[in-house]
Scaffold this motif. Sequence first.
Motif, short mmCIF file in Angstrom:
data_model
loop_
_atom_site.label_atom_id
_atom_site.label_comp_id
_atom_site.label_asym_id
_atom_site.label_seq_id
_atom_site.Cartn_x
_atom_site.Cartn_y
_atom_site.Cartn_z
N TYR A 147 73.30 -17.49 52.32
CA TYR A 147 74.38 -17.06 53.20
C TYR A 147 75.31 -18.22 53.55
N ILE B 96 77.94 -7.82 54.70
CA ILE B 96 77.45 -6.82 53.75
C ILE B 96 76.31 -7.39 52.91
N LEU B 97 76.52 -8.64 52.43
CA LEU B 97 75.48 -9.28 51.62
C LEU B 97 74.17 -9.38 52.38
N ASN C 162 73.20 -7.59 54.90
CA ASN C 162 72.64 -6.26 55.13
C ASN C 162 71.89 -5.76 53.90
N VAL C 163 72.53 -5.88 52.75
CA VAL C 163 71.92 -5.34 51.53
C VAL C 163 70.65 -6.10 51.18
N THR C 164 70.76 -7.46 51.10
CA THR C 164 69.58 -8.24 50.72
C THR C 164 68.48 -8.10 51.78
N ALA D 48 67.95 -5.58 53.83
CA ALA D 48 67.36 -4.24 53.80
C ALA D 48 66.31 -4.15 52.70
N VAL D 49 66.59 -4.79 51.55
CA VAL D 49 65.61 -4.75 50.46
C VAL D 49 64.42 -5.65 50.78
N ARG E 239 61.56 -4.72 53.21
CA ARG E 239 60.60 -3.67 52.86
C ARG E 239 59.20 -4.26 52.73
N THR F 86 63.25 -13.16 49.16
CA THR F 86 64.42 -13.91 49.61
C THR F 86 64.67 -15.10 48.69
N PHE G 98 66.39 -13.79 45.59
CA PHE G 98 67.81 -13.48 45.81
C PHE G 98 68.63 -14.76 45.82
N VAL H 48 70.32 -10.13 59.78
CA VAL H 48 71.76 -10.05 59.51
C VAL H 48 72.53 -11.01 60.41
#
Lengths: 404, 293
Positions: free
Chosen positions: A121, A153-154, A156-158, A160-161, A164, A174, A177, A272
């Motif tokens: 980030y 957005i980045l 949030n997406v990363t 959210a995955v 899990r 992480t 990514f 986030v």
Amino acid sequence: MSASTEELEDQHGGRGGREGSSATDRLKASLTPPPTPGPSGPGRSPTRRRLIGGVAAVAGVVALALLPLLNVQLPGILPTATYQPGALQLMALCLLMGAAALTYHLLIGVAGLLSFGHALYVGAGAYVLGILLERTGMGLIPAMLLTLLVVVILANVTGAVALRVSGIPFAMVTLAFAQAGSVLVRRNPDGATGGEEGLSLNTEQVPAFLVGVSNTRNLYWLSLAVLIIVFAIVSWIQNSRAGHLAEAVRENENRVRVLGLKPYLAKLLIFVVGGTLAGCVGMVHLLLQSGAVPRTVSADFTITLLVMVVLGGVGSRWGAVVGGVLYTLLDQRLTVLAQSEAIQSMPALLRVPLSEPLFLLGTLFVLVVLFMPGGLAGFVRRLSARSGSGRPGKDPVTVLEQAE
Amino acid sequence: MDTILLLLVTGIGLGAVYFLVASGLSLIYGLMGVLNFAHGAFLTLGALIGWETARVMGADSWGGFALSLLVGCLVGALLAALTEFVLIRPLYERHIEQVLVTVGLNLAAIALFEGIWGTDPVFIQGPTWMGMTTNILGAQVPNHLFITILIAGLVLAGMVLFLKRTRYGMIIRAGVENRSMVTALGIDVRRAFTLVFTIGGAAAGIGGVLASHYFGYVSPLLGGSLLIFAFIVTVIGGLGSLAGAAVASVLVGVLQQFANYFWSIGDFVVVILLAVVLLTRPSGLMGRKVATA
């Protein structure tokens, strides 16, 4: 069900009885910072302590803000006097790294999330802003806002995955990514990121007062502002309901779930916010360094942030800031020291280790982990507990250990 | 056809290198719950000292190569055992601190290697035969791949035999399964900790020497990039599972080669594979459940 046994163990075992619980829980339990001590003496009430802390903080900020106007010489620590660009550049970098460490503190210290991809980030903030300024001819402020949106957005997406899963698998996702981001930057798609060389800042759209060596003090003040804003937001989040929920999840996720609350959302929020703030730090880093280098996206940089937070003390806000500042200062000054006459004239057996700053920092880090649990913040806490009350045992952890 | 065969063999060769690093990581994590960041340092030191040995003995002789493997193995094992004894043991049961100590050791060790050997890669050579290729069904397969695959296979077989047939192997397997139960039966698991670290370090040392032949150079930074992929392999295979590590290494190695050749996106494919595996099977391909994995 493993949940029930964990619950039981948590109630009975405390610190000693973690043997049988799952790896994730063990990880989480050991991440937990020691509880904050109560008032350390009969004469000092919590409000008074807070007042003293507040006054000290304001005084510190004012002193830092005045430094570029003063002629303070700190030989050995700063390269030049404080009003000159050399020292200002280094101090601004220290403040920014303090802010970056603070955003990482939000993940590891508050939510207990061990992320190995936080650099993504910071790097995204720097590179996206750099590319926007280079390619679109946008003004600085709109470009920064757009970058902010991209980073949100980045994250949030990363997030959210990655959320899990938890524990070590979370750390690995992480890491993966961030590795993908790092590979992308090094690949230099369409010549956008500059590959290994990095991306240099296009100053066309940047206001004149933020460009050039003579304006370093403006960048210094900007960095100081970023640190203060990040500190304020992190404090606010940490003291909000969501922050408390995240702390509760760190302590015992199952219990939070049984209470009908949603651990996932709390963790995602923290993730986030941490990522977004890291993106803001990255943007200012781009302005300060007049460019972005692939190192800001690498796993090494995340590990550097981890080292900073641990040096300062996991779970302490000012510990993270001090850790970030101290690490950056040491890294820079040890590099200079390595080239000095005194080190270069030593026999190879001493010269080789002493001329590698990372060797010294790594060793220091190992020693802190081994002999100074809680880092600098823990050390200061123990010190003040000893001098404040005159008798040990005020610290809840010590009380717990004595009871066992 | 010949291209596909060549990619397959190079992929398996890369997988063999991954396996040598990942097997130790997986066993250590399975038994002790420690993600060992210093594994890259074990590997790098094995490769560097192995190359120094080979150079003294004559780099193009088989004796030099064999000795470099042996020395790499011993150096890796020694460093790993020392790490466990000096740094990991005092932090017994404090997992996050154990991970942090290995992070610090890795930082310090790699910086020290850079100070001694410099950051530039040193190009190396092995016995002449290893630099040549063999024609298999039209594909020119480099010979060093056969050696790498053979040795990784032998290490795998040795580890399986050790785990299945010896008393200590049994204790390690039981410890991975349920450590508190083993402790409750009066067995000192800590001795198994040192053993697992030593075995992992030995495999990483061999892996380092073979990796330097695979990539054609040694450098203090050799371990860093391999370690990340070894982590990914370990997680995909299932933490704590040796068979999982073996399957996942070959899978990742082959996939990476193919994706790199056809679309040059090998590293991304591996990351996507990791995400997919973790989201569908959070404990990895062969891990039992998250708790013991």
